[in-house]
Design a protein around this motif. Structure first.
Motif, PDB file in Angstrom:
ATOM      1  N   ASP A 329      41.262  39.192  37.624  1.00 28.59           N
ATOM      2  CA  ASP A 329      41.995  40.298  38.265  1.00 28.59           C
ATOM      3  C   ASP A 329      41.567  41.630  37.647  1.00 28.59           C
ATOM      4  O   ASP A 329      41.279  42.607  38.349  1.00 28.59           O
ATOM      5  CB  ASP A 329      43.507  40.134  38.074  1.00 28.59           C
ATOM      6  CG  ASP A 329      44.126  39.036  38.919  1.00 28.59           C
ATOM      7  OD1 ASP A 329      43.483  38.559  39.872  1.00 28.59           O
ATOM      8  OD2 ASP A 329      45.279  38.652  38.616  1.00 28.59           O
ATOM      9  N   ASN A 332      38.111  42.806  38.603  1.00 22.74           N
ATOM     10  CA  ASN A 332      38.057  43.324  39.964  1.00 22.74           C
ATOM     11  C   ASN A 332      38.545  44.769  40.029  1.00 22.74           C
ATOM     12  O   ASN A 332      37.966  45.605  40.737  1.00 22.74           O
ATOM     13  CB  ASN A 332      38.888  42.436  40.892  1.00 22.74           C
ATOM     14  CG  ASN A 332      38.828  42.875  42.342  1.00 22.74           C
ATOM     15  OD1 ASN A 332      39.443  43.854  42.739  1.00 22.74           O
ATOM     16  ND2 ASN A 332      38.070  42.141  43.153  1.00 22.74           N
ATOM     17  N   LEU A 333      39.598  45.084  39.291  1.00 20.91           N
ATOM     18  CA  LEU A 333      40.224  46.404  39.404  1.00 20.91           C
ATOM     19  C   LEU A 333      39.579  47.471  38.525  1.00 20.91           C
ATOM     20  O   LEU A 333      39.515  48.644  38.914  1.00 20.91           O
ATOM     21  CB  LEU A 333      41.713  46.294  39.067  1.00 20.91           C
ATOM     22  CG  LEU A 333      42.535  47.589  39.129  1.00 20.91           C
ATOM     23  CD1 LEU A 333      42.511  48.182  40.535  1.00 20.91           C
ATOM     24  CD2 LEU A 333      43.969  47.344  38.680  1.00 20.91           C
ATOM     25  N   LYS A 336      36.785  49.733  39.874  1.00 25.59           N
ATOM     26  CA  LYS A 336      37.268  50.535  40.997  1.00 25.59           C
ATOM     27  C   LYS A 336      38.045  51.745  40.482  1.00 25.59           C
ATOM     28  O   LYS A 336      37.867  52.875  40.978  1.00 25.59           O
ATOM     29  CB  LYS A 336      38.127  49.675  41.924  1.00 25.59           C
ATOM     30  CG  LYS A 336      37.350  48.543  42.568  1.00 25.59           C
ATOM     31  CD  LYS A 336      38.233  47.593  43.362  1.00 25.59           C
ATOM     32  CE  LYS A 336      37.406  46.456  43.957  1.00 25.59           C
ATOM     33  NZ  LYS A 336      38.238  45.472  44.681  1.00 25.59           N
ATOM     34  N   TYR A 353      41.583  46.000  45.979  1.00 26.49           N
ATOM     35  CA  TYR A 353      42.009  45.117  44.887  1.00 26.49           C
ATOM     36  C   TYR A 353      43.006  44.083  45.393  1.00 26.49           C
ATOM     37  O   TYR A 353      42.821  42.872  45.211  1.00 26.49           O
ATOM     38  CB  TYR A 353      42.614  45.942  43.754  1.00 26.49           C
ATOM     39  CG  TYR A 353      43.372  45.113  42.736  1.00 26.49           C
ATOM     40  CD1 TYR A 353      42.713  44.180  41.941  1.00 26.49           C
ATOM     41  CD2 TYR A 353      44.750  45.250  42.581  1.00 26.49           C
ATOM     42  CE1 TYR A 353      43.406  43.406  41.017  1.00 26.49           C
ATOM     43  CE2 TYR A 353      45.443  44.487  41.651  1.00 26.49           C
ATOM     44  CZ  TYR A 353      44.775  43.571  40.878  1.00 26.49           C
ATOM     45  OH  TYR A 353      45.466  42.807  39.969  1.00 26.49           O
TER      46      TYR A 353
END
Length: 577
Positions: A329, A332-333, A336, A353
């Motif tokens: 998690d 992934n974030l 960004k 996200y």
């Protein structure tokens, strides 16, 4: 005006929060971590660290440090099902890809190997790297509330040492505050499922169990005894924390009754019960009660606040997916947030996200809970409706030894029941076949490729936009590296081959690194594996995001490569022309 300001405030210092802090600091994003506790985790809890998570740690420069502390793969997977460690064995299963055929799949899928890294060892690695790279850690600091507006989030926290409250102003806030997340509650994330499905206890202890375990090295030893079908995670479990002297027992209790009184005497009795030898000296370190949950959030974001980890996916430890999904998690974030804060990407990129990770969270919650239910096949194979009667339990186990047609059928059923537990311990597809669909992925008009084998059990490498970049060994200057090593590092990477040189000029001025693979190129395709896996022509390209996910591909060289790749990158970054 707030008392403290930062770009990102992270609530929680577990695997999700620690990984988010470490990655943000790696990318140069100022961040603060607050935790109400005075220290990091002091119990092993989560431990299985799968290939995808090891790839994340590899990209972050922490893989070697984790490998040095972890129990390696070859000591994890000769997993028995038995009446006790000293008692009768019902059968074994090669787990965590230690079967020769699965080991080959495992080696082909990634440059990294699965390992057993207990949480109380993992958290310091993440936190230490985060602090060394710039994170400000604030222990004994309790999150109380938040208020967000168009420009940021103001959180109120309490210093638990001084007793005073103060505010922290951040541009974004991450709630990584665990299975009873106050952040998720405060922003009203919609939850589906149920907390408290079953009751369970953990008992951490020290004992030299070399005699009963070293000849069949495993992370998990499953014990079928009286009471082993009540609560818990499907069966009694003795888990190796450190070979062969540190252990953790998982044992169930009836959640509709009172939880057991976790005295040292009770814990020692359960330990000796599962060991099957009460002459073994046992030192109890800790005992705790917890509940099995089946709950996931439908979305992970509200405005400038994001949640991750157990805050949004709550499930039993089956399949070893908890800390892995939490760290992924964060991976992934983090990139960004970095690109949005730097003004490279539009804020809309952050919407991807939740679009990408929420379906994964739901999948792993369902899979982990389904694995508990699948354990009943072992009981059914032995003709057991319950384990209340120890004499009946013993008779049913002994019945499989008889030279009768019924016993032969029972033996077959037991073998099949144990084999079926591959869906808990060897789900390579669940771990690596996570496909994303969002505005940060540019589809190429092809359907999601079908896995020619079982999609839960087996990884299927593909460059389909929304899939993880396939691993292949490539060479340069007498050195070998993975295709994953040329991506990541917080940047976009465009991979092409011989004849794809126009892509280099096409991305000039863009935040993209171009890498060519082939004869005379930047890297040699030393085994020909990349050519077999890339699914595009030599002059085509694969555009990879900072998290090593494919976001765009072109099967060949278009007439306008510059316009093509710029349009794709603009879509991914939320900056459509």
């Amino acid at each position: 005006m707030a008392d403290v300001e930062t770009d990102v405030l992270i609530v929680g210092s577990g695997p999700a929060g620690g990984a988010a802090a470490m990655l943000l600091s790696t990318y140069g994003v100022p961040n603060i971590v607050v935790t109400k506790y005075s220290s990091l985790s002091d119990t092993p809890r989560a431990h299985i660290t799968n290939q995808r998570t090891m790839e994340v740690l590899r990209d972050a420069g922490l893989e070697e440090q984790v490998v040095a502390l972890a129990t390696p793969q070859h000591l994890m997977g000769d997993t028995p099902f038995c009446s006790s460690l000293a008692g009768e064995e019902l059968g074994r299963l090669h787990t965590w890809y230690n079967h020769p055929s699965r080991l080959a799949d495992h080696a082909l899928a990634s440059p990294s190997s699965i390992c057993d890294m207990p949480q109380h060892l993992m958290e310091p690695v993440l936190a230490s790297a985060a602090i060394a790279r710039g994170t400000a850690f604030r222990y004994q600091t309790e999150y109380l509330s938040l208020d967000q507006d168009a420009d940021g989030v103001t959180a109120t926290v309490r210093d638990r040492l001084r007793g005073d409250e103060y505010t922290i102003r951040a541009k974004y806030l991450i709630g990584a505050d665990g299975g009873r997340s106050k952040v998720a509650e405060d922003i009203g994330l919609p939850m589906v499922g149920q907390m408290g499905v079953a009751g369970s206890i953990n008992i951490v202890f020290e004992a030299d169990l070399t005699e009963y375990t070293a000849y069949r090295p495993s992370t998990l030893y499953w014990v079928l005894q009286t009471g082993s079908d009540v609560g818990g995670i499907g069966m009694g479990l003795v888990r190796c924390v450190r070979p062969w002297h540190e252990w953790l027992i998982v044992w169930g209790y009836d959640i509709n009754g009172e939880p057991p009184d976790l005295t040292e005497e009770y814990a020692r009795r359960i330990a000796h019960h599962l060991i099957g030898d009460d002459t073994v000296p046992v030192t109890i370190k800790s005992s705790s009660a917890w509940t099995v949950n089946h709950l996931y959030a439908e979305t992970y974001q509200s405005g400038r606040v994001f949640c991750m980890g157990d805050a949004v996916h709550r499930h039993p430890p089956s399949n070893g997916l908890g800390s892995n999904t939490s760290i992924q998690d964060a991976y992934n974030l983090a990139w960004k947030l970095r690109l949005v804060l730097a003004g490279v990407a539009a804020p809309s990129l952050l919407d991807s996200y939740s679009a990408e990770r929420a379906p994964i969270g739901r999948q792993i919650v369902d899979r982990a809970n389904r694995s508990i239910g699948e354990t009943t096949r072992v009981f059914e194979a032995l003709g057991l409706l319950s384990t209340d009667d120890p004499a009946q339990l013993r008779r049913n186990m002994d019945a499989r030894k008889l030279p009768t047609p019924a016993a032969e059928k029972q033996r077959q059923a037991l073998r099949e029941a144990i084999e079926f537990k591959n869906y808990e311990f060897n789900t390579h597809g669940v771990e690596l076949n996570q496909r994303y669909t969002s505005a940060a992925i540019v589809p190429d008009g092809t359907p999601m490729p079908e896995n020619p084998r079982d999609d839960e059990l087996y990884h299927h490498a593909t460059t389909w936009p929304g899939a993880k970049l396939p691993h292949a060994w490539i060479g340069r200057d007498r050195h070998r590296m993975s295709t994953l090593d040329i991506g990541g590092q917080g940047r976009f990477t465009l991979v092409t081959g011989v004849g794809g040189e126009p892509w280099v000029a096409a991305v000039e001025g863009l935040p993209v690194t171009v890498v060519t693979i082939g004869p005379g190129a930047d890297y040699e395709d030393i085994y020909g594996d990349w050519a077999r896996l890339r699914e595009v022509g030599d002059a085509g390209c694969v555009l990879v995001r900072p998290d090593n996910y494919v976001c765009f591909r072109s099967f060949d060289l278009p007439q306008d490569p510059s316009g093509t790749v710029r349009a794709a990158l603009s879509q991914v970054l939320g900056r459509r022309a």
